[in-house]
Design a protein around this motif. Structure first.
Motif, PDB file in Angstrom:
ATOM      1  N   LYS A   1      -4.130   5.564   3.086  1.00  0.00           N
ATOM      2  CA  LYS A   1      -5.546   5.348   3.392  1.00  0.00           C
ATOM      3  C   LYS A   1      -6.381   5.327   2.121  1.00  0.00           C
ATOM      4  O   LYS A   1      -7.321   4.523   1.986  1.00  0.00           O
ATOM      5  CB  LYS A   1      -6.051   6.442   4.339  1.00  0.00           C
ATOM      6  CG  LYS A   1      -7.486   6.219   4.816  1.00  0.00           C
ATOM      7  CD  LYS A   1      -7.891   7.256   5.857  1.00  0.00           C
ATOM      8  CE  LYS A   1      -7.156   7.035   7.159  1.00  0.00           C
ATOM      9  NZ  LYS A   1      -7.665   7.929   8.240  1.00  0.00           N
TER      10      LYS A   1
ATOM     11  N   LYS B   1      -8.462  -0.287  -2.841  1.00  0.00           N
ATOM     12  CA  LYS B   1      -8.317  -1.746  -2.840  1.00  0.00           C
ATOM     13  C   LYS B   1      -9.612  -2.415  -2.386  1.00  0.00           C
ATOM     14  O   LYS B   1     -10.062  -3.398  -2.986  1.00  0.00           O
ATOM     15  CB  LYS B   1      -7.163  -2.149  -1.919  1.00  0.00           C
ATOM     16  CG  LYS B   1      -6.890  -3.641  -1.889  1.00  0.00           C
ATOM     17  CD  LYS B   1      -5.700  -3.960  -0.996  1.00  0.00           C
ATOM     18  CE  LYS B   1      -5.434  -5.460  -0.920  1.00  0.00           C
ATOM     19  NZ  LYS B   1      -4.280  -5.755  -0.037  1.00  0.00           N
ATOM     20  N   ALA B   2     -10.220  -1.862  -1.355  1.00  0.00           N
ATOM     21  CA  ALA B   2     -11.475  -2.421  -0.848  1.00  0.00           C
ATOM     22  C   ALA B   2     -12.579  -2.322  -1.898  1.00  0.00           C
ATOM     23  O   ALA B   2     -13.361  -3.262  -2.091  1.00  0.00           O
ATOM     24  CB  ALA B   2     -11.886  -1.683   0.423  1.00  0.00           C
TER      25      ALA B   2
ATOM     26  N   ASN C   1       0.818  -1.220   0.000  1.00  0.00           N
ATOM     27  CA  ASN C   1       0.000   0.000   0.000  1.00  0.00           C
ATOM     28  C   ASN C   1       0.852   1.270   0.000  1.00  0.00           C
ATOM     29  O   ASN C   1       0.538   2.243  -0.692  1.00  0.00           O
ATOM     30  CB  ASN C   1      -0.932   0.005   1.216  1.00  0.00           C
ATOM     31  CG  ASN C   1      -1.997  -1.072   1.121  1.00  0.00           C
ATOM     32  OD1 ASN C   1      -2.235  -1.633   0.058  1.00  0.00           O
ATOM     33  ND2 ASN C   1      -2.642  -1.374   2.236  1.00  0.00           N
TER      34      ASN C   1
ATOM     35  N   GLU D   1      -5.868   2.007   0.389  1.00  0.00           N
ATOM     36  CA  GLU D   1      -6.645   0.974   1.077  1.00  0.00           C
ATOM     37  C   GLU D   1      -8.117   1.040   0.681  1.00  0.00           C
ATOM     38  O   GLU D   1      -8.770   0.008   0.487  1.00  0.00           O
ATOM     39  CB  GLU D   1      -6.490   1.133   2.588  1.00  0.00           C
ATOM     40  CG  GLU D   1      -5.081   0.822   3.088  1.00  0.00           C
ATOM     41  CD  GLU D   1      -4.897   1.173   4.553  1.00  0.00           C
ATOM     42  OE1 GLU D   1      -5.779   1.862   5.122  1.00  0.00           O
ATOM     43  OE2 GLU D   1      -3.877   0.770   5.131  1.00  0.00           O
TER      44      GLU D   1
END
Length: 215
Positions: free
Chosen positions: A182, A188-189, A170, A185
């Motif tokens: 952040k 990615k989610a 990340n 992330e």
């Protein structure tokens, strides 16, 4: 018309430049080696037409650059040049704003026709790929609801996906794209949610299937 050529091979840039500059109605005003440089040249010169290679490793690909350039410089017409006769690439770049799509092994006359066509406001699709496009429209008209989840990804998510698949963490992805960890992330989610993937190996498998690791 003013033209910018973006291709990662210098010999290809030189060859296209010679062909186009020989035409009375065309002038190559700048060259670029990847999508980022293509964006910079379009920003600087405001060309009428951009010839954009689809795959330009290790720099930013034409697949990603198309959407960014078209969004910020809508007056520039984009002609995708590629060796890929894959309909998934064709659909994606057209949806991102490209005005034309042709194969690099096409004759010079076809290249000139494609440039003049899109410059005059038309759309040019290589004849070999036009059949795929017609088939897609027929499929949609028949009520085919099985859309590709890849189309749900945002431009930034399309950038993040292959980096995850290549094994970057990340923090490394954040540094490459100049965004926060952040944010990476969150992307990615969203990617895993939209594509219904549950692990990094599944992301790698998906990226391989979609031929995204070349970008």
């Amino acid at each position: 018309m003013k033209i910018v050529i973006a291709d990662d091979h210098a010999i290809v840039r030189s060859g296209f430049s010679m062909i186009l500059n020989y035409q009375e109605d065309m002038e190559v005003i700048a060259l670029a080696a990847d999508g980022i440089e293509a964006y910079q040249m379009v920003s600087k010169h405001q060309p009428d037409v951009l010839l954009l290679d689809l795959s330009m490793p290790p720099g930013e690909s034409g697949l990603i650059a198309t959407g960014k350039i078209k969004e910020d410089f809508p007056e520039t017409r984009i002609l995708i040049l590629t060796m890929h006769d894959d309909e998934e690439y064709l659909f994606h770049v057209l949806k991102n704003g490209a005005s034309g799509y042709m194969l690099k092994n096409a004759p010079d006359e076809e290249l000139l026709l494609a440039i003049r066509t899109i410059h005059n406001g038309g759309t040019y699709i290589h004849p070999k790929m036009a059949t795929s496009l017609v088939r897609e429209f027929i499929s949609k008209d028949a009520g085919d609801k099985h859309s590709d989840p890849f189309e749900l990804l945002s431009k930034r998510e399309v950038e993040v996906l292959p980096l995850i698949a290549k094994g970057y963490g990340n923090k490394e992805i954040a540094q490459k794209l100049y965004i926060s960890v952040k944010t990476v992330e969150a992307h990615k989610a969203k990617i895993m949610e939209k594509l219904q993937l549950k692990s990094r190996p599944e992301i790698v498998e998906y990226a391989l299937k979609k031929k995204l690791l070349n970008f």
